[in-house]
Scaffold this active site. Structure first.
Site, PDB file in Angstrom:
ATOM      1  N   ASN A   9      -3.236   4.765  -7.081  1.00 49.23           N
ATOM      2  CA  ASN A   9      -4.542   5.426  -6.946  1.00 49.23           C
ATOM      3  C   ASN A   9      -4.348   6.617  -6.029  1.00 49.23           C
ATOM      4  O   ASN A   9      -4.244   6.469  -4.809  1.00 49.23           O
ATOM      5  CB  ASN A   9      -5.545   4.419  -6.354  1.00 49.23           C
ATOM      6  CG  ASN A   9      -6.883   5.070  -6.028  1.00 49.23           C
ATOM      7  OD1 ASN A   9      -7.148   6.199  -6.433  1.00 49.23           O
ATOM      8  ND2 ASN A   9      -7.722   4.349  -5.291  1.00 49.23           N
ATOM      9  N   TRP A  10      -4.284   7.791  -6.623  1.00 50.85           N
ATOM     10  CA  TRP A  10      -3.979   8.992  -5.839  1.00 50.85           C
ATOM     11  C   TRP A  10      -5.189   9.487  -5.040  1.00 50.85           C
ATOM     12  O   TRP A  10      -5.070  10.379  -4.218  1.00 50.85           O
ATOM     13  CB  TRP A  10      -3.485  10.134  -6.747  1.00 50.85           C
ATOM     14  CG  TRP A  10      -2.181   9.849  -7.423  1.00 50.85           C
ATOM     15  CD1 TRP A  10      -1.423   8.695  -7.352  1.00 50.85           C
ATOM     16  CD2 TRP A  10      -1.458  10.744  -8.277  1.00 50.85           C
ATOM     17  NE1 TRP A  10      -0.288   8.827  -8.109  1.00 50.85           N
ATOM     18  CE2 TRP A  10      -0.278  10.070  -8.693  1.00 50.85           C
ATOM     19  CE3 TRP A  10      -1.692  12.038  -8.738  1.00 50.85           C
ATOM     20  CZ2 TRP A  10       0.652  10.664  -9.546  1.00 50.85           C
ATOM     21  CZ3 TRP A  10      -0.764  12.631  -9.583  1.00 50.85           C
ATOM     22  CH2 TRP A  10       0.394  11.944  -9.975  1.00 50.85           C
ATOM     23  N   LYS A  11      -6.353   8.927  -5.317  1.00 55.00           N
ATOM     24  CA  LYS A  11      -7.580   9.337  -4.621  1.00 55.00           C
ATOM     25  C   LYS A  11      -7.748  10.861  -4.713  1.00 55.00           C
ATOM     26  O   LYS A  11      -7.393  11.448  -5.728  1.00 55.00           O
ATOM     27  CB  LYS A  11      -7.569   8.828  -3.176  1.00 55.00           C
ATOM     28  CG  LYS A  11      -7.292   7.321  -3.141  1.00 55.00           C
ATOM     29  CD  LYS A  11      -7.515   6.706  -1.808  1.00 55.00           C
ATOM     30  CE  LYS A  11      -7.222   5.203  -1.896  1.00 55.00           C
ATOM     31  NZ  LYS A  11      -7.478   4.495  -0.652  1.00 55.00           N
ATOM     32  N   HIS A  95     -14.367   1.141  -6.945  1.00 58.35           N
ATOM     33  CA  HIS A  95     -13.544   1.203  -5.736  1.00 58.35           C
ATOM     34  C   HIS A  95     -14.448   1.192  -4.499  1.00 58.35           C
ATOM     35  O   HIS A  95     -15.530   1.772  -4.511  1.00 58.35           O
ATOM     36  CB  HIS A  95     -12.670   2.457  -5.750  1.00 58.35           C
ATOM     37  CG  HIS A  95     -11.622   2.429  -4.684  1.00 58.35           C
ATOM     38  ND1 HIS A  95     -11.908   2.735  -3.371  1.00 58.35           N
ATOM     39  CD2 HIS A  95     -10.323   2.074  -4.718  1.00 58.35           C
ATOM     40  CE1 HIS A  95     -10.806   2.585  -2.650  1.00 58.35           C
ATOM     41  NE2 HIS A  95      -9.819   2.186  -3.444  1.00 58.35           N
ATOM     42  N   GLU A 167      -9.194  -5.992  -3.133  1.00 60.86           N
ATOM     43  CA  GLU A 167      -8.885  -5.065  -2.047  1.00 60.86           C
ATOM     44  C   GLU A 167      -9.804  -5.327  -0.862  1.00 60.86           C
ATOM     45  O   GLU A 167     -10.936  -4.823  -0.822  1.00 60.86           O
ATOM     46  CB  GLU A 167      -9.091  -3.614  -2.516  1.00 60.86           C
ATOM     47  CG  GLU A 167      -8.201  -3.205  -3.669  1.00 60.86           C
ATOM     48  CD  GLU A 167      -8.005  -1.692  -3.717  1.00 60.86           C
ATOM     49  OE1 GLU A 167      -6.849  -1.282  -3.738  1.00 60.86           O
ATOM     50  OE2 GLU A 167      -8.998  -0.949  -3.710  1.00 60.86           O
ATOM     51  N   GLY A 173      -5.966   1.706   3.509  1.00 57.98           N
ATOM     52  CA  GLY A 173      -5.620   2.920   4.246  1.00 57.98           C
ATOM     53  C   GLY A 173      -5.489   2.714   5.744  1.00 57.98           C
ATOM     54  O   GLY A 173      -5.485   3.668   6.517  1.00 57.98           O
ATOM     55  N   SER A 213      -3.070  -1.176   1.822  1.00 59.05           N
ATOM     56  CA  SER A 213      -1.859  -0.938   2.622  1.00 59.05           C
ATOM     57  C   SER A 213      -0.602  -1.581   2.035  1.00 59.05           C
ATOM     58  O   SER A 213       0.253  -2.071   2.777  1.00 59.05           O
ATOM     59  CB  SER A 213      -2.079  -1.389   4.076  1.00 59.05           C
ATOM     60  OG  SER A 213      -3.107  -0.617   4.670  1.00 59.05           O
ATOM     61  N   GLY A 234      -2.508   2.886  -2.827  1.00 58.78           N
ATOM     62  CA  GLY A 234      -3.065   4.187  -2.472  1.00 58.78           C
ATOM     63  C   GLY A 234      -2.002   5.069  -1.845  1.00 58.78           C
ATOM     64  O   GLY A 234      -1.196   5.699  -2.540  1.00 58.78           O
ATOM     65  N   GLY A 235      -1.980   5.094  -0.527  1.00 62.91           N
ATOM     66  CA  GLY A 235      -1.089   5.984   0.221  1.00 62.91           C
ATOM     67  C   GLY A 235       0.353   6.000  -0.263  1.00 62.91           C
ATOM     68  O   GLY A 235       0.948   7.072  -0.433  1.00 62.91           O
TER      69      GLY A 235
HETATM   70  P1  PGA Z   1      -4.025   2.075   0.396  1.00 65.96           P
HETATM   71  O1  PGA Z   1      -5.223   2.201  -0.665  1.00 65.96           O
HETATM   72  O2  PGA Z   1      -2.820   1.556  -0.343  1.00 65.96           O
HETATM   73  O3  PGA Z   1      -3.820   3.471   0.925  1.00 65.96           O
HETATM   74  O4  PGA Z   1      -4.475   1.107   1.456  1.00 65.96           O
HETATM   75  C1  PGA Z   1      -5.409   1.229  -1.656  1.00 65.96           C
HETATM   76  C2  PGA Z   1      -6.618   1.560  -2.487  1.00 65.96           C
HETATM   77  O5  PGA Z   1      -7.621   2.031  -1.938  1.00 65.96           O
HETATM   78  O6  PGA Z   1      -6.625   1.364  -3.714  1.00 65.96           O
END
Ligand code: PGA
Length: 252
Positions: A9-11, A95, A167, A173, A213, A234-235
């Site tokens: 998920n590149w956001k 999300h 999640e 994050g 995370s 995400g990250g």
């Molecule tokens: P994260 O994000 O891996 O940066 O914690 C996960 C997500 O929001 O899907």
């Protein structure tokens, strides 16, 4: 057998040029991981270009959101058919960042899920509790209520194709992931809820991801848990090396 699914998920990150550079670096690194389904979810603006770059690779394209109508006077929204048109296969729905910043309700999430299935897209539904809710021992109650509301209107045939990302909001994050055992317990709870509402077949086929995370350092601990079929990342999905390392962990 449920096929592991690792989705990035590149956001709100990556210009078109940056997105193309990332998938070009990533594709050869995950080419050998046939057992794992690999998905990237760029921002809308990069979907078309990334779709072209993914042709001939084994990476699937996902979007981060959609609207529930197919077309019309809905300024700023993107329809399921438009996503389909550019080659999108998966779509993240509900999300926690959208639930927080766009005040997206369970009712809207339910409409989006129905619309995604109608267009032939596979939704990745996100559910999860706040830290205070977990500390109060209410995590299952909260996630159970989200599921009951979000899956309104779906039948077992749809639900068995669904991907659910568990999640915990406090883990997103923050660098503070859940305990793998807690994530596995929640995955088991989700599967039991699905079985009660939609039957054994749907519960056995549905894939459940952990998200929050996830990193190359901890991914194996999650991916080896019974009932966790992948990760929403995400990250760590913003760099080819770290995302490919997570895909490799799912392959083992
Ligand atoms: P994260 O994000 O891996 O940066 O914690 C996960 C997500 O929001 O899907």
């Amino acid at each position: 057998m449920r096929r592991p699914i690792i989705a990035g998920n590149w956001k709100m990150h990556k210009t078109v040029a940056e997105a193309l550079a990332l998938v070009r670096e990533l594709a050869p690194q995950v080419a050998g991981e046939e057992r794992v389904e690999v998905v990237v979810c760029p921002p809308f603006t990069a979907l078309h270009a990334v779709a072209q770059a993914l042709a001939g690779t084994r990476i699937a394209l996902g979007a981060q959101n959609l609207f529930w109508e197919e077309q019309g006077a809905f300024t700023g929204e993107v329809s399921p058919l438009m996503l389909k048109d550019v080659g999108v296969k998966y779509v993240i729905v509900g999300h926690s960042e959208r639930r927080a910043y766009q005040r997206e309700s369970d009712e809207e999430v339910a409409k989006k899920l129905t619309a995604a299935f109608r267009a032939g897209l596979t939704p990745i539904l996100c559910v999860g509790e706040q830290l205070a809710e977990r500390e109060a021992g209410r995590a299952e109650t909260v996630v159970g209520a989200q599921l009951a509301a979000d899956l309104t209107g779906l039948d077992g045939a749809a639900v068995q194709k669904l991907v659910i990302a568990y999640e915990p909001i406090w883990a997103i994050g923050t660098g503070r992931s859940a305990q793998p055992e807690d994530a596995a317990a929640m995955a088991a709870f989700i599967r039991r809820k699905i079985e009660t509402a939609f039957g054994k077949e749907a519960a056995a086929a549905l894939r459940i991801q952990y998200g929050g995370s996830v990193s190359p350092a901890n991914s194996r601990e999650f991916l080896t848990q019974e009932g966790i079929d992948g990760a929403l990342v995400g990250g760590a999905s913003l760099k080819a090396d770290s995302f490919a390392a997570i895909v490799a962990a799912a392959h083992k």
